[in-house]
Each structure stands twice: as C-alpha cells, then as structure tokens.
Design an enzyme around this catalytic site. Structure first.
Site, PDB file in Angstrom:
ATOM      1  N   LYS A 193      -4.353  13.714   4.621  1.00 41.20           N
ATOM      2  CA  LYS A 193      -4.873  14.111   3.303  1.00 41.20           C
ATOM      3  C   LYS A 193      -4.991  15.624   3.140  1.00 41.20           C
ATOM      4  O   LYS A 193      -4.894  16.140   2.028  1.00 41.20           O
ATOM      5  CB  LYS A 193      -6.259  13.479   3.087  1.00 41.20           C
ATOM      6  CG  LYS A 193      -6.220  11.967   2.992  1.00 41.20           C
ATOM      7  CD  LYS A 193      -7.554  11.363   3.299  1.00 41.20           C
ATOM      8  CE  LYS A 193      -7.814  11.397   4.767  1.00 41.20           C
ATOM      9  NZ  LYS A 193      -7.986  10.179   5.468  1.00 41.20           N
ATOM     10  N   GLU A 226       2.627   8.768   0.631  1.00 37.08           N
ATOM     11  CA  GLU A 226       1.974   7.554   0.124  1.00 37.08           C
ATOM     12  C   GLU A 226       0.732   7.199   0.951  1.00 37.08           C
ATOM     13  O   GLU A 226      -0.286   6.758   0.413  1.00 37.08           O
ATOM     14  CB  GLU A 226       2.981   6.389   0.157  1.00 37.08           C
ATOM     15  CG  GLU A 226       2.443   5.079  -0.389  1.00 37.08           C
ATOM     16  CD  GLU A 226       2.101   5.127  -1.874  1.00 37.08           C
ATOM     17  OE1 GLU A 226       2.979   5.474  -2.668  1.00 37.08           O
ATOM     18  OE2 GLU A 226       0.943   4.831  -2.236  1.00 37.08           O
ATOM     19  N   VAL A 260      -3.450   8.091   0.557  1.00 32.03           N
ATOM     20  CA  VAL A 260      -4.453   7.321  -0.202  1.00 32.03           C
ATOM     21  C   VAL A 260      -4.167   5.825  -0.014  1.00 32.03           C
ATOM     22  O   VAL A 260      -3.046   5.365  -0.234  1.00 32.03           O
ATOM     23  CB  VAL A 260      -4.398   7.664  -1.714  1.00 32.03           C
ATOM     24  CG1 VAL A 260      -5.431   6.850  -2.488  1.00 32.03           C
ATOM     25  CG2 VAL A 260      -4.622   9.151  -1.941  1.00 32.03           C
ATOM     26  N   GLY A 287     -10.609   1.329  14.184  1.00 35.39           N
ATOM     27  CA  GLY A 287      -9.643   2.383  13.855  1.00 35.39           C
ATOM     28  C   GLY A 287      -9.660   2.798  12.397  1.00 35.39           C
ATOM     29  O   GLY A 287      -8.738   3.451  11.935  1.00 35.39           O
ATOM     30  N   GLU A 314     -12.524   8.226  10.365  1.00 30.99           N
ATOM     31  CA  GLU A 314     -11.928   9.524  10.676  1.00 30.99           C
ATOM     32  C   GLU A 314     -12.408   9.972  12.057  1.00 30.99           C
ATOM     33  O   GLU A 314     -13.415   9.465  12.569  1.00 30.99           O
ATOM     34  CB  GLU A 314     -12.380  10.573   9.663  1.00 30.99           C
ATOM     35  CG  GLU A 314     -11.932  10.332   8.254  1.00 30.99           C
ATOM     36  CD  GLU A 314     -10.423  10.322   8.110  1.00 30.99           C
ATOM     37  OE1 GLU A 314      -9.791  11.351   8.313  1.00 30.99           O
ATOM     38  OE2 GLU A 314      -9.876   9.248   7.809  1.00 30.99           O
ATOM     39  N   LYS A 332      -9.131  12.173  -1.524  1.00 29.54           N
ATOM     40  CA  LYS A 332      -8.242  11.182  -2.150  1.00 29.54           C
ATOM     41  C   LYS A 332      -8.313  11.267  -3.679  1.00 29.54           C
ATOM     42  O   LYS A 332      -7.292  11.110  -4.366  1.00 29.54           O
ATOM     43  CB  LYS A 332      -8.613   9.776  -1.672  1.00 29.54           C
ATOM     44  CG  LYS A 332      -8.276   9.577  -0.187  1.00 29.54           C
ATOM     45  CD  LYS A 332      -8.930   8.341   0.382  1.00 29.54           C
ATOM     46  CE  LYS A 332      -8.565   8.141   1.851  1.00 29.54           C
ATOM     47  NZ  LYS A 332      -9.402   7.143   2.525  1.00 29.54           N
TER      48      LYS A 332
HETATM   49  N1  HSE Z   1     -11.206   6.955   7.375  1.00 30.05           N
HETATM   50  C1  HSE Z   1     -10.460   6.477   6.274  1.00 30.05           C
HETATM   51  C2  HSE Z   1     -11.111   5.216   5.719  1.00 30.05           C
HETATM   52  C3  HSE Z   1      -9.054   6.213   6.730  1.00 30.05           C
HETATM   53  O1  HSE Z   1     -12.029   4.701   6.349  1.00 30.05           O
HETATM   54  O2  HSE Z   1     -10.716   4.757   4.669  1.00 30.05           O
HETATM   55  C4  HSE Z   1      -8.038   6.284   5.661  1.00 30.05           C
HETATM   56  O3  HSE Z   1      -8.022   7.502   4.993  1.00 30.05           O
END
Ligand code: HSE
Length: 349
Positions: free
Chosen positions: A128, A152, A155, A209, A212, A227
């Site tokens: 991002k 893509e 976001v 996962g 961030e 975003k």
């Molecule tokens: N850390 C972000 C989330 C990952 O939890 O949506 C995708 O940008």
C-alpha cells in the site's frame, strides 16, 4: 507459450504463496491463461537473496525455512538481501513486490518499484505504501518506459475491487464508497462479539497472517486510511494524501460496547469511506461506526472485507470477499500478471 520471468521482492507470506502457486499451477495456467511463470530471482531482508536466470525451483524456494540468511543454503544463494541486483540483473520481465508497508514515505518499496520501472520492467505489488503515496509518479514512469504498474492487491487482497471498478463499472459514475477494508480489525470485532478478548483475537489474526508487521496499523485504522486514499485517488479522481483523511481505529471499543450494540440489533464496524461532493472535491474518513444489522456491511464477519460503491447509474454495488491472507494476496499478483498479459496481447493485435 508465453513465459514471464518474475523476480520476487520480499519472501514473507505473500510471495512464498505465489511461489507455491507457481509450483502447483503452471500447467493449469498454460492451459487456461496462456502463460507460465518462471522465478528468476528472490530477495528478502531476512532470508537473503538468490538469482537463477534459468529458473529457480519453486518447490525448493517454498521449502526454505523462515530462518535468518536461509537462502545461503541454496545454489548461488546469499544470506544478504540484494534487491537492486535481483531487479536489474536477474533478467526478470516482471517484479512482484511484496515487501513491508511503510506508511510514512513508502520506502524502500517505492525505490524498488522505480528501479524496475526505469528499466522497463513491469511491477505488480501488494504494497500500500508506494501506491497510496506515489501512484501518480510511478504510473507516469511506467508509461514513459512502456512498463506496467499494477496494484490490485493493495486493497482487499485478490478480491477484485480496483480493476473491477475501473473496468467493469466504467461509465457507471462512481460517486463514493464505504467499506470494511481491514481484515484484522473486522476479525477482532467479530471475535469480541463471540466472547474473545481483544488481545487474544489480535494474536489469532496475527497467527492467521492477516495482521501487518506492526498491527497498530490495523487496529488504529492507519491501514484502512491508506486503502481509502488508494480507492479515492484511483476511482474518484482525488489527489488525497493520508493526512487528508480523518482516522480513528477500534482500540477504544470495549467488550461492553460490543454487547450493548448486539442488544440494540447493531454491530460496530471499522468503516473507510469517501464521497465526491457536488463541487467535485472528495472527502474521506476512517472511523468505527455502529451499523444496524440490516446494513449489508453489518453481516460481513471475520477477516472478510467488503466495499459498497455508490454509482449514479446502478445504485449501490457491493463486493464482498477476502481482504487478507497469503494465497488470497498472492492471487492479486497473479491477477495483475493476467492483466499485463491481456494488454500485451491487445497491443500485439
Ligand atoms: N493487515 C491487513 C488486513 C492486510 O488485516 O486487512 C491486508 O492489507
């Protein structure tokens, strides 16, 4: 059969998942998409780097343990990252950039994108930072060298949002959007509703996962702010920077807030939104909002994301899907490469 040589920058969850897809699906892609992918270089700040101009075995890459300097155990591998060498000298046609997001200046990822684009090498990124902060300059650079800059996955991971709005909803006159754009915070809010406490829910989101590297960005709304900037600039023609977007996260929402919302048939959601005013200016914000259960976004739970576009010709159009996850985000990189491939075919006709 077209074969694209790809270099992977960052080998955490996303590019490791892309390597896994290359290992498993190249034959299918040859049949269904008309191309295959060959990995010719990888650089990662923790694992090191490796170049193999004739192609690296994706299965061997996927099996590399998450240990400092682990690429040094591969043939021609090194314990040191070598982003510039991998970009400039691996022979890649496309760089898949999935290093960490720096929300302040987008570096070093923006420099990696620039190095590739300057050389006419296309970039697909899920990052991002470079997109929210430097998309206009990077797109201009790409145009000047005949490369593509596709993002893509910045976001809603691989869920089609940017390209769908730009291509499939072209002409529908998008005037604004509102969405659940962070999987981690939505997962936390949904888990709290099911009785889990904030820190356990966050730990679970990290394990899966979604979060961030620094989860503050997830819970304080900073990730959503980037975003919102990307969507507002790409889809509403705005020129916003993150500082233009008021931002509040979910860290002040208590278990009691969640329970009292439930008693009132409503739910707290972290909402990112932007609108174009009749005068043409675009305003945007990120904040927790109490939505009645009848609102389409209230029913979106767990790590799932959703965005509702307001359009003049169609009314609201809502896309619901994955917003995070390793394979889901790797799919975004594949969808960018598919777009590059289709454009290349169009240009050749
Ligand atoms: N850390 C972000 C989330 C990952 O939890 O949506 C995708 O940008």
């Amino acid at each position: 059969m077209t074969e694209y040589k790809i270099a992977l920058l960052g080998f955490g969850g996303v590019n490791r998942a892309l390597a896994q897809l290359v290992a498993e699906k190249n034959e299918l892609w040859a049949e269904e998409l008309g191309f295959t992918l060959k990995i010719v270089g990888v650089s990662d700040i923790f694992l090191g780097s490796v170049i193999g101009k004739d192609g690296l075995d994706p299965k061997k890459l996927v099996a590399v343990p998450a240990a400092k300097g682990a690429f040094s155990a591969l043939e021609n591998g090194s314990a040191e990252p070598a982003n510039e060498t991998v970009i400039r000298f691996s022979g890649a046609d496309i760089v898949a950039e999935a290093t960490f997001t720096n929300p302040v200046d987008g570096e070093p990822a923006t420099t990696f994108c620039r190095w590739a684009l300057e050389k006419g090498i296309s970039v697909v990124t899920t990052n991002k930072g470079p997109v929210a902060l430097h998309a206009a300059a990077l797109k201009k650079l790409a145009t000047s060298t005949g490369a593509a800059f596709e993002f893509e996955g910045a976001v809603m991971s691989g869920t089609p949002v940017i390209r769908m709005a730009q291509e499939t909803l072209a002409g529908s006159e998008i005037t604004g959007f509102k969405g659940i754009l962070n999987g981690t915070s939505n997962f936390i809010l949904s888990s709290m509703q099911a009785g889990l406490d904030f820190s356990n829910a966050l730990a679970k989101a990290q394990d899966l996962g979604y979060a961030e590297a620094d989860p503050t960005a997830d819970v304080e709304g900073h990730d959503v702010r980037l975003k919102v900037v990307i969507l507002a600039n790409e889809l509403l023609g705005a020129k916003l920077t993150p500082n233009d977007v008021c931002c509040e996260g979910i860290s002040k929402i208590t278990a009691e807030d969640i329970q009292s919302a439930a008693r009132a048939d409503s739910r707290w959601k972290l909402i990112g939104s932007a609108q174009r005013t009749p005068s043409g200016t675009v305003t945007a914000s990120v904040s927790p909002q109490l939505l009645p259960n009848t609102d389409a976004l209230a029913g979106v739970s767990g790590a799932t994301n959703a965005v509702s576009f307001e359009t003049n010709l169609l009314g609201p159009v809502t896309v619901v899907g994955a917003g995070a996850g390793r394979i889901e985000t790797a799919y975004a990189l594949l969808s960018d490469i598919i777009s590059i491939h289709k454009n290349k075919i169009k240009q050749a006709i």
